[in-house]
Design a protein around this motif. Structure first.
Motif, PDB file in Angstrom:
ATOM      1  N   MET A   1       0.826  -1.199   0.000  1.00 42.16           N
ATOM      2  CA  MET A   1       0.000   0.000   0.000  1.00 42.16           C
ATOM      3  C   MET A   1       0.869   1.262   0.000  1.00 42.16           C
ATOM      4  SD  MET A   1      -3.252   0.957   0.031  1.00 42.16           S
ATOM      5  CE  MET A   1      -4.263  -0.278   0.787  1.00 42.16           C
ATOM      6  N   GLU A   2       1.980   1.199   0.731  1.00 40.22           N
ATOM      7  CA  GLU A   2       2.866   2.366   0.796  1.00 40.22           C
ATOM      8  C   GLU A   2       3.477   2.679  -0.564  1.00 40.22           C
ATOM      9  OE1 GLU A   2       2.953   4.510   3.349  1.00 40.22           O
ATOM     10  OE2 GLU A   2       1.444   3.131   4.135  1.00 40.22           O
ATOM     11  N   THR A   3       3.729   1.639  -1.347  1.00 45.71           N
ATOM     12  CA  THR A   3       4.282   1.847  -2.685  1.00 45.71           C
ATOM     13  C   THR A   3       3.296   2.640  -3.532  1.00 45.71           C
ATOM     14  OG1 THR A   3       5.453  -0.258  -2.494  1.00 45.71           O
ATOM     15  CG2 THR A   3       5.290   0.690  -4.682  1.00 45.71           C
ATOM     16  N   LEU A   4       2.021   2.305  -3.448  1.00 48.01           N
ATOM     17  CA  LEU A   4       0.984   3.036  -4.174  1.00 48.01           C
ATOM     18  C   LEU A   4       0.960   4.500  -3.745  1.00 48.01           C
ATOM     19  CD1 LEU A   4      -1.602   3.444  -5.890  1.00 48.01           C
ATOM     20  CD2 LEU A   4      -2.889   2.613  -3.902  1.00 48.01           C
ATOM     21  N   ILE A   5       0.957   4.734  -2.441  1.00 48.07           N
ATOM     22  CA  ILE A   5       0.896   6.111  -1.927  1.00 48.07           C
ATOM     23  C   ILE A   5       2.125   6.890  -2.375  1.00 48.07           C
ATOM     24  CG2 ILE A   5       0.811   7.531   0.149  1.00 48.07           C
ATOM     25  CD1 ILE A   5      -1.829   5.942  -0.603  1.00 48.07           C
ATOM     26  N   LEU A  14      -0.850  15.093  -1.349  1.00 46.69           N
ATOM     27  CA  LEU A  14      -2.003  14.526  -0.662  1.00 46.69           C
ATOM     28  C   LEU A  14      -1.777  14.667   0.840  1.00 46.69           C
ATOM     29  CD1 LEU A  14      -2.209  11.205  -2.709  1.00 46.69           C
ATOM     30  CD2 LEU A  14      -3.841  13.087  -2.873  1.00 46.69           C
ATOM     31  N   ASN A  15      -2.828  15.046   1.565  1.00 44.24           N
ATOM     32  CA  ASN A  15      -2.688  15.117   3.022  1.00 44.24           C
ATOM     33  C   ASN A  15      -3.060  13.777   3.648  1.00 44.24           C
ATOM     34  OD1 ASN A  15      -5.541  14.983   3.439  1.00 44.24           O
ATOM     35  ND2 ASN A  15      -5.714  17.205   3.147  1.00 44.24           N
ATOM     36  N   LYS A  16      -2.900  13.669   4.953  1.00 48.53           N
ATOM     37  CA  LYS A  16      -3.129  12.380   5.638  1.00 48.53           C
ATOM     38  C   LYS A  16      -4.556  11.877   5.464  1.00 48.53           C
ATOM     39  CE  LYS A  16       0.478  12.706   9.117  1.00 48.53           C
ATOM     40  NZ  LYS A  16       0.796  12.695  10.545  1.00 48.53           N
ATOM     41  N   GLN A  17      -5.535  12.777   5.550  1.00 53.99           N
ATOM     42  CA  GLN A  17      -6.940  12.369   5.386  1.00 53.99           C
ATOM     43  C   GLN A  17      -7.188  11.831   3.983  1.00 53.99           C
ATOM     44  OE1 GLN A  17      -8.663  16.162   6.546  1.00 53.99           O
ATOM     45  NE2 GLN A  17      -9.731  15.141   8.244  1.00 53.99           N
ATOM     46  N   GLN A  18      -6.616  12.477   2.994  1.00 52.44           N
ATOM     47  CA  GLN A  18      -6.784  12.028   1.618  1.00 52.44           C
ATOM     48  C   GLN A  18      -6.119  10.669   1.404  1.00 52.44           C
ATOM     49  OE1 GLN A  18      -5.020  15.540  -0.082  1.00 52.44           O
ATOM     50  NE2 GLN A  18      -7.013  16.428  -0.628  1.00 52.44           N
ATOM     51  N   ILE A  19      -4.953  10.507   1.992  1.00 55.36           N
ATOM     52  CA  ILE A  19      -4.254   9.223   1.892  1.00 55.36           C
ATOM     53  C   ILE A  19      -5.081   8.109   2.526  1.00 55.36           C
ATOM     54  CG2 ILE A  19      -2.229   7.927   2.721  1.00 55.36           C
ATOM     55  CD1 ILE A  19      -0.612  10.570   2.252  1.00 55.36           C
ATOM     56  N   GLU A  20      -5.664   8.383   3.690  1.00 51.79           N
ATOM     57  CA  GLU A  20      -6.506   7.380   4.355  1.00 51.79           C
ATOM     58  C   GLU A  20      -7.743   7.050   3.524  1.00 51.79           C
ATOM     59  OE1 GLU A  20      -5.623   5.473   6.935  1.00 51.79           O
ATOM     60  OE2 GLU A  20      -3.722   6.562   6.782  1.00 51.79           O
ATOM     61  N   LEU A  21      -8.313   8.070   2.875  1.00 53.59           N
ATOM     62  CA  LEU A  21      -9.465   7.834   2.006  1.00 53.59           C
ATOM     63  C   LEU A  21      -9.069   6.931   0.839  1.00 53.59           C
ATOM     64  CD1 LEU A  21     -12.414   8.383   1.202  1.00 53.59           C
ATOM     65  CD2 LEU A  21     -11.590  10.418  -0.033  1.00 53.59           C
ATOM     66  N   ILE A  22      -7.945   7.222   0.223  1.00 54.82           N
ATOM     67  CA  ILE A  22      -7.460   6.395  -0.892  1.00 54.82           C
ATOM     68  C   ILE A  22      -7.274   4.953  -0.427  1.00 54.82           C
ATOM     69  CG2 ILE A  22      -5.500   5.972  -2.445  1.00 54.82           C
ATOM     70  CD1 ILE A  22      -5.141   9.101  -2.459  1.00 54.82           C
TER      71      ILE A  22
END
Length: 189
Positions: A1-5, A14-22
């Motif tokens: 998942m980290e590779t995607l982010i 992207l902020n933390k909330q957006q990353i969590e949404l993704i």
């Protein structure tokens, strides 16, 4: 998942909330070696990010011969963009060359991310633009080069894939017979 982010962050912020949404919108899936992930004639309704393995995109020409267009390996997105965006049947097959693991974005997830994350469409546009440029840069030189040069370029461009992809698929990609590829490989030893 980290590779995607990390991949997405390379193309935008992207902020933390957006990353969590993704992260909440992707689904993990696997496809076994030789199985088809997608078949021609079907309308694609998802985009994937390949985390492990190699997939090949192929079609059947007017003679019924299978032709490999290109390969996609780890840490890359894969989608038939034209068919996906226009909601028309694809003309290509996507087959797992090796066992594959990937993250799936459904069409509804993509729409929700587009509606929620301001930068999402810009990030996806940059990724798509780069992928199309890469595809053109892979295919264009092959039109003017000889078989040996095409194979050498394949080895240079995809050194980690050469031993993971069956020779029949590589030969199809290069537009030569498997026996011609074998002769080329022997002459390079």
């Amino acid at each position: 998942m980290e590779t995607l982010i990390n991949y997405l962050l390379h193309y935008g912020n992207l902020n933390k909330q957006q990353i969590e949404l993704i992260k909440s919108k992707v689904v993990f899936r696997e496809t076994k070696k030789e199985a088809y992930y997608h078949e021609a004639g079907k309308i694609p309704n998802e985009v994937i990010f390949l985390t492990e393995g190699i997939m090949r995109i192929c079609y059947y020409n007017h003679k019924g011969d299978e032709v490999t267009k290109y390969f996609v390996d780890e840490n890359n997105f894969l989608a038939d963009i034209n068919s996906y965006n226009q909601e028309i049947p694809s003309t290509e097959y996507v087959q797992a060359v090796t066992d594959c693991k990937y993250l799936v974005f459904s069409k509804s997830a993509m729409k929700e991310l587009s509606a929620t994350i301001i930068e999402w469409d810009k990030i996806i546009a940059k990724i798509t633009s780069k992928a199309l440029a890469d595809k053109v840069n892979r295919i264009s030189p092959m039109m003017t080069e000889g078989a040996r040069e095409r194979y050498q370029k394949f080895l240079t461009t995809y050194p980690s894939q050469a031993n993971r992809i069956p020779l029949s698929y590589i030969a199809s990609y290069l537009g030569i017979t498997q026996s011609s590829l074998s002769r080329i490989r022997k002459s390079m030893l």
